[in-house]
Design a protein around this motif. Sequence first.
Motif, PDB file in Angstrom:
ATOM      1  N   UNK A  75       0.832  -1.200   0.000  1.00 28.42           N
ATOM      2  CA  UNK A  75       0.000   0.000   0.000  1.00 28.42           C
ATOM      3  C   UNK A  75       0.869   1.254   0.000  1.00 28.42           C
ATOM      4  N   UNK A  76       1.930   1.242   0.790  1.00 26.28           N
ATOM      5  CA  UNK A  76       2.826   2.398   0.829  1.00 26.28           C
ATOM      6  C   UNK A  76       3.461   2.649  -0.539  1.00 26.28           C
ATOM      7  N   UNK A  77       3.834   1.588  -1.225  1.00 23.81           N
ATOM      8  CA  UNK A  77       4.411   1.753  -2.557  1.00 23.81           C
ATOM      9  C   UNK A  77       3.358   2.265  -3.537  1.00 23.81           C
ATOM     10  N   UNK A  78       2.141   1.746  -3.432  1.00 20.24           N
ATOM     11  CA  UNK A  78       1.051   2.236  -4.286  1.00 20.24           C
ATOM     12  C   UNK A  78       0.807   3.716  -4.050  1.00 20.24           C
ATOM     13  N   UNK A  79       0.875   4.152  -2.796  1.00 14.46           N
ATOM     14  CA  UNK A  79       0.697   5.568  -2.457  1.00 14.46           C
ATOM     15  C   UNK A  79       1.827   6.414  -3.050  1.00 14.46           C
ATOM     16  N   UNK A  80       3.041   5.923  -2.952  1.00 12.81           N
ATOM     17  CA  UNK A  80       4.182   6.664  -3.514  1.00 12.81           C
ATOM     18  C   UNK A  80       4.009   6.876  -5.021  1.00 12.81           C
ATOM     19  N   UNK A  81       3.636   5.818  -5.725  1.00 13.47           N
ATOM     20  CA  UNK A  81       3.446   5.914  -7.169  1.00 13.47           C
ATOM     21  C   UNK A  81       2.295   6.856  -7.500  1.00 13.47           C
ATOM     22  N   UNK A  82       1.210   6.757  -6.741  1.00  9.52           N
ATOM     23  CA  UNK A  82       0.053   7.629  -6.966  1.00  9.52           C
ATOM     24  C   UNK A  82       0.423   9.085  -6.761  1.00  9.52           C
ATOM     25  N   UNK A  83       1.184   9.373  -5.705  1.00 10.38           N
ATOM     26  CA  UNK A  83       1.624  10.743  -5.453  1.00 10.38           C
ATOM     27  C   UNK A  83       2.451  11.294  -6.604  1.00 10.38           C
ATOM     28  N   UNK A  84       3.346  10.475  -7.133  1.00  7.22           N
ATOM     29  CA  UNK A  84       4.147  10.912  -8.283  1.00  7.22           C
ATOM     30  C   UNK A  84       3.250  11.230  -9.472  1.00  7.22           C
ATOM     31  N   UNK A  85       2.214  10.420  -9.669  1.00  8.77           N
ATOM     32  CA  UNK A  85       1.284  10.670 -10.767  1.00  8.77           C
ATOM     33  C   UNK A  85       0.514  11.962 -10.592  1.00  8.77           C
ATOM     34  N   UNK A  86       0.160  12.284  -9.349  1.00 11.77           N
ATOM     35  CA  UNK A  86      -0.550  13.549  -9.077  1.00 11.77           C
ATOM     36  C   UNK A  86       0.330  14.738  -9.411  1.00 11.77           C
ATOM     37  N   UNK A  87       1.596  14.675  -9.044  1.00  8.40           N
ATOM     38  CA  UNK A  87       2.506  15.785  -9.346  1.00  8.40           C
ATOM     39  C   UNK A  87       2.710  15.956 -10.852  1.00  8.40           C
ATOM     40  N   UNK A 140      -3.086  -0.015  -8.062  1.00  9.92           N
ATOM     41  CA  UNK A 140      -2.842  -1.251  -7.334  1.00  9.92           C
ATOM     42  C   UNK A 140      -1.383  -1.642  -7.540  1.00  9.92           C
ATOM     43  N   UNK A 141      -0.731  -1.972  -6.436  1.00 12.19           N
ATOM     44  CA  UNK A 141       0.652  -2.436  -6.495  1.00 12.19           C
ATOM     45  C   UNK A 141       0.738  -3.741  -5.703  1.00 12.19           C
ATOM     46  N   UNK A 142       1.187  -4.797  -6.376  1.00 13.12           N
ATOM     47  CA  UNK A 142       1.239  -6.135  -5.765  1.00 13.12           C
ATOM     48  C   UNK A 142      -0.109  -6.498  -5.141  1.00 13.12           C
ATOM     49  N   UNK A 143      -1.182  -6.134  -5.858  1.00 16.64           N
ATOM     50  CA  UNK A 143      -2.508  -6.544  -5.457  1.00 16.64           C
ATOM     51  C   UNK A 143      -3.180  -5.707  -4.394  1.00 16.64           C
ATOM     52  N   UNK A 144      -2.563  -4.574  -4.002  1.00 20.31           N
ATOM     53  CA  UNK A 144      -3.161  -3.738  -2.958  1.00 20.31           C
ATOM     54  C   UNK A 144      -3.282  -2.293  -3.453  1.00 20.31           C
ATOM     55  N   UNK A 152       0.275  -2.181 -13.031  1.00 21.36           N
ATOM     56  CA  UNK A 152      -0.446  -3.014 -13.982  1.00 21.36           C
ATOM     57  C   UNK A 152      -1.950  -2.779 -13.961  1.00 21.36           C
ATOM     58  N   UNK A 153      -2.431  -2.175 -12.872  1.00 20.35           N
ATOM     59  CA  UNK A 153      -3.875  -2.041 -12.708  1.00 20.35           C
ATOM     60  C   UNK A 153      -4.184  -0.802 -11.875  1.00 20.35           C
ATOM     61  N   UNK A 154      -5.239  -0.094 -12.224  1.00 16.95           N
ATOM     62  CA  UNK A 154      -5.693   1.042 -11.419  1.00 16.95           C
ATOM     63  C   UNK A 154      -6.637   0.541 -10.334  1.00 16.95           C
ATOM     64  N   UNK A 155      -6.661   1.240  -9.209  1.00 16.56           N
ATOM     65  CA  UNK A 155      -7.618   0.889  -8.157  1.00 16.56           C
ATOM     66  C   UNK A 155      -9.040   1.214  -8.610  1.00 16.56           C
ATOM     67  N   UNK A 156      -9.166   2.233  -9.463  1.00 21.40           N
ATOM     68  CA  UNK A 156     -10.439   2.673 -10.040  1.00 21.40           C
ATOM     69  C   UNK A 156     -10.095   3.665 -11.141  1.00 21.40           C
ATOM     70  N   UNK A 157     -11.009   3.940 -12.065  1.00 17.32           N
ATOM     71  CA  UNK A 157     -10.704   4.916 -13.117  1.00 17.32           C
ATOM     72  C   UNK A 157     -10.416   6.287 -12.505  1.00 17.32           C
ATOM     73  N   UNK A 158      -9.346   6.961 -12.932  1.00 19.58           N
ATOM     74  CA  UNK A 158      -8.987   8.253 -12.330  1.00 19.58           C
ATOM     75  C   UNK A 158     -10.063   9.309 -12.533  1.00 19.58           C
ATOM     76  N   UNK A 159     -10.340  10.052 -11.458  1.00 23.09           N
ATOM     77  CA  UNK A 159     -11.324  11.138 -11.500  1.00 23.09           C
ATOM     78  C   UNK A 159     -10.584  12.468 -11.470  1.00 23.09           C
ATOM     79  N   UNK A 160     -10.562  13.154 -12.594  1.00 23.01           N
ATOM     80  CA  UNK A 160      -9.993  14.499 -12.688  1.00 23.01           C
ATOM     81  C   UNK A 160     -11.143  15.422 -13.053  1.00 23.01           C
ATOM     82  N   UNK A 161     -11.517  16.304 -12.127  1.00 22.33           N
ATOM     83  CA  UNK A 161     -12.751  17.070 -12.299  1.00 22.33           C
ATOM     84  C   UNK A 161     -12.524  18.559 -12.071  1.00 22.33           C
ATOM     85  N   UNK A 162     -12.904  19.370 -13.068  1.00 22.10           N
ATOM     86  CA  UNK A 162     -12.869  20.826 -12.947  1.00 22.10           C
ATOM     87  C   UNK A 162     -14.220  21.304 -12.405  1.00 22.10           C
TER      88      UNK A 162
END
Length: 367
Positions: free
Chosen positions: A151-163, A231-235, A192-202
Amino acid sequence: MDNLRKLEKLLEERNLKDILIISPENIDYFLDVRTIADSLIILRASRDEGFKLYVPILEYYRFRDSLVGKNVEVFGVSRTIKPSDTNIVEKNWNDLVREVFEKNEKVGVDISHSSPLLSTVVKIGGERIVNVSEDIDRFRMIKDEWEINSIKKAIEITGNGIYRITDNLTEEITETQLAGVFEYNVRREGVEEYAFPPLILFKPSNSYPHNLPSTNKLGDKNLVLVDVGVKYMGRCSDITRMIIWRSISSEEKRALEILEEAIDEAIDHVQPGVKASEVDMKARRIVEKYGFGEKFIHGLGHGFGVVVHEKPYIRMNSETILEPGMVFTIEPGIYVAGRYGVRIEEDVLVRKDGVEVLTRNISRVLT
């Protein structure tokens, strides 16, 4: 602990000879093999016969090869197609289920979880079913250390994507294009997989909590809601951040400040032994204090792991008592329909001595 050992323990604790796991997400949890939500699939845990997995023939080879060394016997369910190198069960799904119930007075089944086989199992099993969903929910709520690391790795990757989203803002860019920016960048980091489709909303699309990205353009100034997870390693991860594009109104700025205060108040209350509903109330009272109570129209948070929404649920009527190892979101929101919506979402882990904010290194409001 091997998750299959948890099923063996459950057989003993509930004094059962057989358990049928029919929910694809629970099978994903116990086997650590990705499933498809509408799959016909059964994992049978038996005191006498061990672990047996029944899948459609087209899924046989993938599961067989993925489960080498896990002491799970894989069978393809088919009456017509019968490759010579497969273990084939020449029965339909009804007969498979009926056979297990005919051998037992009681059979454990995860009937409170979603499954395309649910109605079949309930019809055949009837009063002989022992619902083991709460037992499984408890397994899934208390994360193992490897799950926390994933989960921590998934969060790190997600944060990089937000930036990376903030790096690509222009007046002409659309919500869907920014969703693509996120998807491209997290894929580059091995997702390999998203937790859910990304929501980018103005604005004003973000005034509706679970809207979907469109071809709306960012324009001259705006307030962007980014709700994303991988999702990273299934989480999973699940993070919401707000981006100020050039300038926002004083009301919108105040709403963001209120959310930050509400989040901090809720986080300060997270510790073992606290009722989940009390954490919700701590945040809700802050929002109400400033006159926006009616604009906070959802629960404060939810657990996540194998899927992005699972127990524990942090909401007003929850009786769940927080325990070490629980991971969940804290995500108050304020939505003024047709005008703007703001939400900030932190991911937290309950520790023995309090709480760890897993998303603390990702700025809540970006510019």
